[in-house]
Design an enzyme around this catalytic site. Structure first.
Site, PDB file in Angstrom:
ATOM      1  N   ALA A  66      42.367  43.587  46.731  1.00 19.64           N
ATOM      2  CA  ALA A  66      41.284  44.462  46.300  1.00 19.64           C
ATOM      3  C   ALA A  66      40.074  44.260  47.201  1.00 19.64           C
ATOM      4  CB  ALA A  66      40.917  44.160  44.853  1.00 19.64           C
ATOM      5  N   GLY A  67      39.240  45.294  47.274  1.00 18.19           N
ATOM      6  CA  GLY A  67      38.035  45.236  48.086  1.00 18.19           C
ATOM      7  C   GLY A  67      38.130  46.038  49.360  1.00 18.19           C
ATOM      8  N   ASP A  69      40.447  49.050  49.950  1.00 11.85           N
ATOM      9  CA  ASP A  69      40.498  50.464  49.575  1.00 11.85           C
ATOM     10  C   ASP A  69      39.955  50.590  48.157  1.00 11.85           C
ATOM     11  OD1 ASP A  69      40.979  53.147  49.450  1.00 11.85           O
ATOM     12  OD2 ASP A  69      43.131  53.019  49.784  1.00 11.85           O
ATOM     13  N   ASN A 115      30.189  38.851  51.517  1.00 16.37           N
ATOM     14  CA  ASN A 115      29.792  40.151  50.986  1.00 16.37           C
ATOM     15  C   ASN A 115      29.061  39.980  49.670  1.00 16.37           C
ATOM     16  OD1 ASN A 115      31.157  41.613  48.494  1.00 16.37           O
ATOM     17  ND2 ASN A 115      32.691  40.186  49.315  1.00 16.37           N
ATOM     18  N   PHE A 119      30.389  45.716  43.464  1.00 11.81           N
ATOM     19  CA  PHE A 119      31.230  46.740  42.832  1.00 11.81           C
ATOM     20  C   PHE A 119      30.696  48.146  43.094  1.00 11.81           C
ATOM     21  CE2 PHE A 119      32.910  43.851  39.146  1.00 11.81           C
ATOM     22  CZ  PHE A 119      33.683  43.155  40.045  1.00 11.81           C
ATOM     23  N   ASN A 182      39.191  41.997  36.706  1.00 15.58           N
ATOM     24  CA  ASN A 182      38.308  41.210  37.559  1.00 15.58           C
ATOM     25  C   ASN A 182      37.137  40.702  36.727  1.00 15.58           C
ATOM     26  OD1 ASN A 182      36.663  40.140  39.541  1.00 15.58           O
ATOM     27  ND2 ASN A 182      36.877  41.863  40.940  1.00 15.58           N
ATOM     28  N   SER A 185      34.161  38.172  40.329  1.00 16.47           N
ATOM     29  CA  SER A 185      33.294  38.445  41.476  1.00 16.47           C
ATOM     30  C   SER A 185      31.948  37.766  41.268  1.00 16.47           C
ATOM     31  CB  SER A 185      33.089  39.954  41.636  1.00 16.47           C
ATOM     32  OG  SER A 185      32.069  40.201  42.586  1.00 16.47           O
ATOM     33  N   ASN A 187      29.185  38.767  42.564  1.00 20.57           N
ATOM     34  CA  ASN A 187      28.135  39.704  42.969  1.00 20.57           C
ATOM     35  C   ASN A 187      27.656  40.637  41.861  1.00 20.57           C
ATOM     36  OD1 ASN A 187      28.142  38.762  45.696  1.00 20.57           O
ATOM     37  ND2 ASN A 187      30.043  39.901  46.016  1.00 20.57           N
ATOM     38  N   THR A 188      28.197  40.493  40.647  1.00 21.81           N
ATOM     39  CA  THR A 188      27.729  41.249  39.491  1.00 21.81           C
ATOM     40  C   THR A 188      27.155  40.254  38.486  1.00 21.81           C
ATOM     41  OG1 THR A 188      29.313  43.059  39.754  1.00 21.81           O
ATOM     42  CG2 THR A 188      28.404  42.728  37.555  1.00 21.81           C
ATOM     43  N   LYS A 228      42.308  38.111  37.696  1.00 18.56           N
ATOM     44  CA  LYS A 228      41.848  37.527  38.953  1.00 18.56           C
ATOM     45  C   LYS A 228      40.734  36.534  38.663  1.00 18.56           C
ATOM     46  CE  LYS A 228      40.811  38.665  43.738  1.00 18.56           C
ATOM     47  NZ  LYS A 228      40.762  39.763  44.734  1.00 18.56           N
ATOM     48  N   ASN A 257      39.479  34.793  43.858  1.00 16.66           N
ATOM     49  CA  ASN A 257      38.441  35.670  44.375  1.00 16.66           C
ATOM     50  C   ASN A 257      37.632  34.925  45.443  1.00 16.66           C
ATOM     51  OD1 ASN A 257      36.558  37.897  44.501  1.00 16.66           O
ATOM     52  ND2 ASN A 257      36.975  38.310  42.344  1.00 16.66           N
ATOM     53  N   GLY A 277      37.926  34.654  53.734  1.00 15.94           N
ATOM     54  CA  GLY A 277      38.446  34.307  55.047  1.00 15.94           C
ATOM     55  C   GLY A 277      38.874  32.857  55.122  1.00 15.94           C
TER      56      GLY A 277
END
Length: 366
Positions: A66-67, A69, A115, A119, A182, A185, A187-188, A228, A257, A277
């Site tokens: 995920a992330g 497309d 990143n 979302f 999910n 993440s 970032n939320t 996840k 994640n 990565g």
């Protein structure tokens, strides 16, 4: 290699998010213009690589994470790269733009990405229309499609969050081969709180009930649900997650994640966001090994995070992953990476005298 020497330098001259969006737009255009050609490209498989997980047949174990497309715009394309499955998303119930830009940062020396997208999503209704049209058009989706759902940022109250996930699930699950929840993440704001035992139990219990009531359209039985999780939990918190996941009737877990931890990489030590990565690889592998040993075969695992070669994928499989996923490595190594990983996996199995990938799952974690 053509990609590393010519294509990547051109892409890396652009802002990371702009380069990504331009690439997805190009692939979306190709799926429309060259749809008949895409139909003719065979799915990469080999008898030793075929896996069945949660009742789904996978032609090979390498999936698109995920992330990449996010809105399912290039779904018919990905099998041509050699992927055995793909995961669209994360998709939120309500459309949202995500966090302020710039919000994606490359670190080529470490083969890493940070990143803080947050979302950015067209919303569940828009994406469900796109995927529903694709399903109803008769275009064959040659590899299993997972759809990843997450929380809309502005939704904060507990009951409202449950309804938010319910809305996404109802819109998207009828068109998915499996659904990924999910809650991990970074970032939320407040999202990772939903990994806590009571909140997670309420969320998974509700979605399992929704899955049981879903009309059987794409899948023969109940749509499988995967969770996840983050790589940044301690063992006690992971044990709580596993207890809830098994008790809820979940189909599997995706580990992991992105991470908010920065170890040994001062170039992006202070930059907020999720790190993916190669620097994530060791921690993601450590979490996977722990989960496999604790689960004792009760749930399958999908390994993701820092995988960039057949050897790294094989290491995850031997640690307990039935399937693996990549995304950041695709940015650094190019679209033929899944094919190279699959070819390498066949050689590694032959080297070890194994006839199938399933024989290798967890051999070093038992």
């Amino acid at each position: 290699m053509f990609y590393r020497s010519l294509v990547r330098p051109l892409l890396f001259q652009q802002d990371p998010e702009q380069a990504h969006e331009a690439t997805i737009h190009l692939l979306e255009t190709l799926t429309v213009i060259e749809s008949e050609i895409l139909r003719l490209i065979p799915v990469q498989t080999h008898p030793a690589l075929q896996m069945e997980v949660a009742g789904i047949s996978f032609p090979n174990p390498v999936g698109l994470a995920a992330g990449c497309d996010k809105n399912g715009r290039a779904i018919p394309f990905w099998h041509s790269c050699g992927f055995g499955f793909m995961e669209a998303g994360t998709i939120t119930a309500q459309p949202q733009t995500g966090n302020p830009k710039p919000r994606v940062f490359r670190y080529p020396e470490q083969e890493a990405i940070v990143n803080r997208l947050g979302f950015n999503s067209e919303g569940a209704e828009a994406v469900s229309k796109r995927i529903g049209t694709l399903r109803q058009s008769g275009f064959p989706l040659p590899i299993p499609l997972g759809i990843n759902i997450g929380k809309t940022k502005v939704v904060t109250e507990e009951e409202a969050v449950l309804e938010d996930y319910r809305a996404s699930f109802r819109a998207l699950a009828p068109f998915a081969d499996f659904v990924v929840i999910n809650v991990s993440s970074p970032n939320t704001p407040g999202l990772r709180l939903w990994q806590e035992k009571e909140k997670l139990s309420a969320l998974l219990g509700m979605l399992v009930q929704e899955a049981a009531a879903l009309p059987k359209r794409v899948h023969q039985g109940q749509v499988p649900l995967f969770l996840k999780i983050a790589p940044d939990m301690n063992q006690a918190d992971m044990d709580d997650v596993l207890e809830v996941a098994v008790g809820s009737g979940l189909s599997g877990i995706i580990a992991t994640n992105t991470t908010i931890v920065r170890e040994g990489a001062t170039a992006y030590m202070e930059l907020p966001g999720g790190l993916s990565g190669k620097p994530l690889g060791d921690r993601s592998l450590e979490v996977l090994r722990y989960l496999y040993r604790q689960l004792e075969g009760r749930l399958p695992l999908i390994g993701v995070g820092g995988i960039a070669s057949a050897e790294a994928a094989y290491e995850r499989i031997k640690a307990g992953a039935s399937l693996v996923q990549i995304y950041t490595a695709l940015i650094y190594e190019g679209p033929l990476l899944p094919r190279r990983i699959n070819q390498g996996l066949v050689r590694l199995l032959e080297r070890d005298g194994l006839k199938s990938l399933s024989e290798a799952v967890g051999v070093e974690s038992r």
